[in-house]
Design a protein around this motif. Sequence first.
Motif, PDB file in Angstrom:
ATOM      1  N   ARG A  55      41.062 124.230  80.027  1.00 23.04           N
ATOM      2  CA  ARG A  55      41.206 123.082  80.919  1.00 23.04           C
ATOM      3  C   ARG A  55      40.897 121.782  80.183  1.00 23.04           C
ATOM      4  NH1 ARG A  55      38.300 126.653  84.741  1.00 23.04           N
ATOM      5  NH2 ARG A  55      39.842 127.428  86.237  1.00 23.04           N
ATOM      6  N   ARG A  56      39.925 121.816  79.269  1.00 20.84           N
ATOM      7  CA  ARG A  56      39.471 120.595  78.605  1.00 20.84           C
ATOM      8  C   ARG A  56      39.608 120.693  77.083  1.00 20.84           C
ATOM      9  NH1 ARG A  56      34.109 119.049  82.258  1.00 20.84           N
ATOM     10  NH2 ARG A  56      35.195 119.109  84.274  1.00 20.84           N
ATOM     11  N   LYS A  57      40.665 121.319  76.672  1.00 21.81           N
ATOM     12  CA  LYS A  57      40.869 121.596  75.244  1.00 21.81           C
ATOM     13  C   LYS A  57      40.834 120.341  74.387  1.00 21.81           C
ATOM     14  CE  LYS A  57      44.409 123.615  72.227  1.00 21.81           C
ATOM     15  NZ  LYS A  57      45.710 124.326  72.215  1.00 21.81           N
ATOM     16  N   ARG A  58      41.541 119.296  74.786  1.00 19.50           N
ATOM     17  CA  ARG A  58      41.606 118.090  73.940  1.00 19.50           C
ATOM     18  C   ARG A  58      40.302 117.305  73.972  1.00 19.50           C
ATOM     19  NH1 ARG A  58      46.905 114.523  73.410  1.00 19.50           N
ATOM     20  NH2 ARG A  58      45.910 114.215  71.368  1.00 19.50           N
ATOM     21  N   SER A  59      39.716 117.145  75.140  1.00 21.99           N
ATOM     22  CA  SER A  59      38.475 116.360  75.193  1.00 21.99           C
ATOM     23  C   SER A  59      37.335 117.106  74.515  1.00 21.99           C
ATOM     24  CB  SER A  59      38.117 116.008  76.636  1.00 21.99           C
ATOM     25  OG  SER A  59      37.834 117.157  77.405  1.00 21.99           O
ATOM     26  N   TYR A  60      37.283 118.437  74.662  1.00 21.95           N
ATOM     27  CA  TYR A  60      36.261 119.207  73.957  1.00 21.95           C
ATOM     28  C   TYR A  60      36.477 119.105  72.446  1.00 21.95           C
ATOM     29  CZ  TYR A  60      34.409 121.608  78.133  1.00 21.95           C
ATOM     30  OH  TYR A  60      33.798 121.916  79.324  1.00 21.95           O
ATOM     31  N   GLY A  61      37.730 119.222  72.009  1.00 19.30           N
ATOM     32  CA  GLY A  61      38.014 119.117  70.587  1.00 19.30           C
ATOM     33  C   GLY A  61      37.649 117.754  70.029  1.00 19.30           C
ATOM     34  N   PHE A  62      37.917 116.708  70.813  1.00 15.29           N
ATOM     35  CA  PHE A  62      37.581 115.348  70.395  1.00 15.29           C
ATOM     36  C   PHE A  62      36.077 115.182  70.274  1.00 15.29           C
ATOM     37  CE2 PHE A  62      36.458 110.976  71.586  1.00 15.29           C
ATOM     38  CZ  PHE A  62      37.206 110.247  70.671  1.00 15.29           C
ATOM     39  N   GLU A 145      43.615 111.356  87.668  1.00 15.99           N
ATOM     40  CA  GLU A 145      44.339 112.449  88.308  1.00 15.99           C
ATOM     41  C   GLU A 145      44.384 113.671  87.390  1.00 15.99           C
ATOM     42  OE1 GLU A 145      45.318 112.678  91.284  1.00 15.99           O
ATOM     43  OE2 GLU A 145      45.906 110.744  92.099  1.00 15.99           O
ATOM     44  N   ALA A 146      44.662 113.443  86.117  1.00 11.18           N
ATOM     45  CA  ALA A 146      44.730 114.549  85.167  1.00 11.18           C
ATOM     46  C   ALA A 146      43.362 115.191  84.965  1.00 11.18           C
ATOM     47  CB  ALA A 146      45.297 114.065  83.832  1.00 11.18           C
ATOM     48  N   GLN A 147      42.313 114.386  84.969  1.00 11.13           N
ATOM     49  CA  GLN A 147      40.963 114.937  84.821  1.00 11.13           C
ATOM     50  C   GLN A 147      40.612 115.834  86.009  1.00 11.13           C
ATOM     51  OE1 GLN A 147      38.830 111.253  84.221  1.00 11.13           O
ATOM     52  NE2 GLN A 147      38.802 111.493  81.992  1.00 11.13           N
ATOM     53  N   ALA A 148      41.086 115.478  87.202  1.00 10.94           N
ATOM     54  CA  ALA A 148      40.865 116.337  88.363  1.00 10.94           C
ATOM     55  C   ALA A 148      41.601 117.660  88.211  1.00 10.94           C
ATOM     56  CB  ALA A 148      41.300 115.623  89.641  1.00 10.94           C
ATOM     57  N   LEU A 149      42.727 117.640  87.495  1.00 16.60           N
ATOM     58  CA  LEU A 149      43.473 118.870  87.218  1.00 16.60           C
ATOM     59  C   LEU A 149      42.761 119.753  86.207  1.00 16.60           C
ATOM     60  CD1 LEU A 149      47.201 117.708  87.012  1.00 16.60           C
ATOM     61  CD2 LEU A 149      46.305 119.511  88.493  1.00 16.60           C
ATOM     62  N   ALA A 150      41.710 119.238  85.569  1.00 15.82           N
ATOM     63  CA  ALA A 150      40.957 120.002  84.576  1.00 15.82           C
ATOM     64  C   ALA A 150      39.640 120.526  85.142  1.00 15.82           C
ATOM     65  CB  ALA A 150      40.694 119.143  83.340  1.00 15.82           C
ATOM     66  N   MET A 151      39.479 120.466  86.455  1.00 12.00           N
ATOM     67  CA  MET A 151      38.272 120.971  87.097  1.00 12.00           C
ATOM     68  C   MET A 151      38.493 122.413  87.562  1.00 12.00           C
ATOM     69  SD  MET A 151      36.274 118.338  86.911  1.00 12.00           S
ATOM     70  CE  MET A 151      34.958 118.625  88.104  1.00 12.00           C
ATOM     71  N   ARG A 152      37.400 123.119  87.795  1.00  7.02           N
ATOM     72  CA  ARG A 152      37.525 124.458  88.384  1.00  7.02           C
ATOM     73  C   ARG A 152      38.014 124.343  89.824  1.00  7.02           C
ATOM     74  NH1 ARG A 152      32.060 127.849  86.590  1.00  7.02           N
ATOM     75  NH2 ARG A 152      32.460 127.885  84.323  1.00  7.02           N
ATOM     76  N   PRO A 153      38.934 125.210  90.235  1.00  3.90           N
ATOM     77  CA  PRO A 153      39.476 125.108  91.594  1.00  3.90           C
ATOM     78  C   PRO A 153      38.679 125.922  92.606  1.00  3.90           C
ATOM     79  CG  PRO A 153      40.678 126.784  90.393  1.00  3.90           C
ATOM     80  CD  PRO A 153      39.631 126.219  89.437  1.00  3.90           C
TER      81      PRO A 153
END
Length: 434
Positions: A55-62, A145-153
Amino acid sequence: MRLGGRLAAAIEVLGDVEARRRPVADALKDWGLSHRFAGSGDRAAIGNVVYDALRRKRSYGFRMGDESAAALGFAAVIDGLGMAPEALAAALAGDRFAPEMPAPERLAGFLAEDLAAAPAAVAADVPDWIGERLEASLGLAWVEEAQALAMRPPLDLRANTLKAGRDKVVKALAPFGAEPAGLAPDGIRIAAIAGEGRHPNVQAEAGFQKGWFEVQDEGSQLAALLAGAAPGEQVLDLCAGAGGKTLALSAAMENTGQVHASDADRQRLAPIHERLKRAGCRNVQVRDPREDLAGLFGQMDLVFVDAPCTGSGTWRRRPDAKWRLAETALAKRLEEQDAVLDRAARFVRPGGRLAYVTCSLFHEENAERVAAFLARHADKGFAVADAGARWNALLPQADGRCRIDALGGGSVLAMTPRLTGTDGFFFAALERAR
């Protein structure tokens, strides 16, 4: 399994997903089959780490300064479990199955890094080309909006009113923290899992076996509600798939009239038979993909099109899909959407309506497809109904909880995790005058 073994397994699965570009569900299933000693709790905990990392691949990598599977796995554990690096190191100490801890400076950088300094697509956790499309589709708030798409549902259910009311289902599922959903009148919600938790297997419950409820995202329920299927009508669900919305339409029609459930893919349609039986839906006729439906041309009060799409609105549940999606696949979906809309138009009677739904947030798959359809079928008398007005009439408590955009004299709408608390869905209704 201890935490070290679970983390090592998650890193192994993440590496498999990256190397083979395969669905994460398949990778997790294969890992479980080859490691049968792992219990259900182990598999759930491993899955949490894997899904959080994707879900947070790019921000975690950054933040880690490293996009390797190991770096993402450690980031997901620190973030998802709320473990300080020192506590994590202590938990892994002496565990021969545990992976090697990242360098202390890398972990310190992870905790200190501010995403405000990151490129927008990194903060949004999407590929660059997808970020451009989300910005064009969602406007200034697209990153949020995209960050909300990276949350647990959450886990959403729909009470099957043919057999049970919502209050009855909520009471039966009270041990799992089930509550009435905020918007859908028959919706029930079990909150998103926290830490190493897992959602209950509600399909093992007696109420599910009796047909009292179905697993269905609240946004999907709302799309079926907005379509306005009424008792006694003739309805065609042209892309019925496994039948989630078919069952919702049948219940809204109070088991009267007729729902014709069809799908081009026999494999996708196969589960619908058992679901209909369990739910007690007697007004649904499943149409074989090879069956000639010409006899229904011009006869339907409502044609419901849950169109094939990129599924960008479901990335909370299928985060691996956003990393596998290619621009060529999007182009193919646009062609498929135009084709299914053209086919659907043939079934709508004069005075009838066509509901177009996707689980995508891309403007190209949504409003642009409706506008293109109107241009192609100008002689058929189709017009865009006011979906926004219908939303406000049905859900007065939800004013401002969706995106409403004017189109063709009417309006179309989009639901998003940030605004609506659901998966991302687009809805448009077209009315045929002649």
